[in-house]
Design a protein around this motif. Structure first.
Motif: not given
Length: 238
Positions: A97-114
């Protein structure tokens, strides 16, 4: 970037988000691995022997039941395989269904919100690509906001928004969560777990119907769509 050595090479685990063909290939792969994990259990591969021995034991409590005994010896491994099978399949469902299955990096400010949002709900591929795309690191194209680990099994089953996207019945979610808990006993043996949802006469029928409909049929449909007839799966029969 064009013309540089490796500029047309992608990190394999990130290629899954490049296009539908690569996505479907990984969905097929995850579902096939789930299918083989289920098939590798005594519960599914030797169900008829288990059933006959169970009937024999009801008639004679001293009857020899080698299949039941073998399954009891390796019950934690059995439950590990069942848990792995369901975890792989649930991630295949999300990915399809086109969802991300990897964990998104919380330590990178660019992706912290996501990353924070991902702990509450599944993140669509497009949400990531609206922030950033593939970056060439000198060797290959990567998605720098993704971590090596994939989404936690517990998160998939016990967050409302994940449940909604996975579209499981409450009964099936309860069964899968039961196997998740039993899988963890390989780390913490001896803990008593209430598994009423797995102690039912029709459990095998429920499992086989689910595997055939959600794994076998989905895999075979995608295999035909992708021209990969050799990877088709056979339906389980009990």
């Amino acid at each position: 970037m064009n013309g540089l050595a490796g500029s047309d090479v992608f990190q394999y685990s990130h290629l899954v988000y490049k296009d539908d063909l690569n996505r479907n290939g990984v969905v097929i792969s995850l579902n096939r691995e789930a299918y083989f994990a289920f098939q590798d259990t005594i519960l599914l591969s030797q169900y008829h022997e288990l059933k006959m021995e169970s009937q024999r034991r009801q008639e004679d409590i001293f009857a020899l039941c080698p299949t039941i005994r073998k399954r009891s010896q390796y019950i934690n491994i059995e439950n590990l395989k069942m848990g792995i099978g369901f975890e792989l399949h649930l991630k295949a469902r999300l990915l399809k269904s086109n969802y991300i299955i990897h964990n998104i990096n919380s330590h990178d400010i660019t992706f912290k919100g996501l990353s924070k949002e991902q702990k509450r709900r599944p993140i669509l591929k497009d949400e990531y690509f609206n922030i950033d795309g593939y970056r060439f690191n000198g060797q290959r194209n990567v998605l720098v906001g993704l971590m090596e680990q994939s989404i936690n099994f517990d998160l998939l089953l016990n967050k409302e928004e994940y449940n909604r996207c996975l579209n499981l019945t409450d009964d099936m979610r309860s069964i899968i969560d039961g196997y998740r808990k039993l899988r963890n006993r390989i780390h913490l043996p001896g803990d008593v777990i209430d598994m009423k949802n797995l102690n039912r006469d029709n459990l095998m029928e429920i499992l086989v119907e689910f595997i055939n409909k959600e794994i076998v049929q989905t895999t075979n449909s995608l295999a035909s769509e992708c021209g990969l007839e050799k990877v088709r799966l056979k339906e389980l029969i009990i």
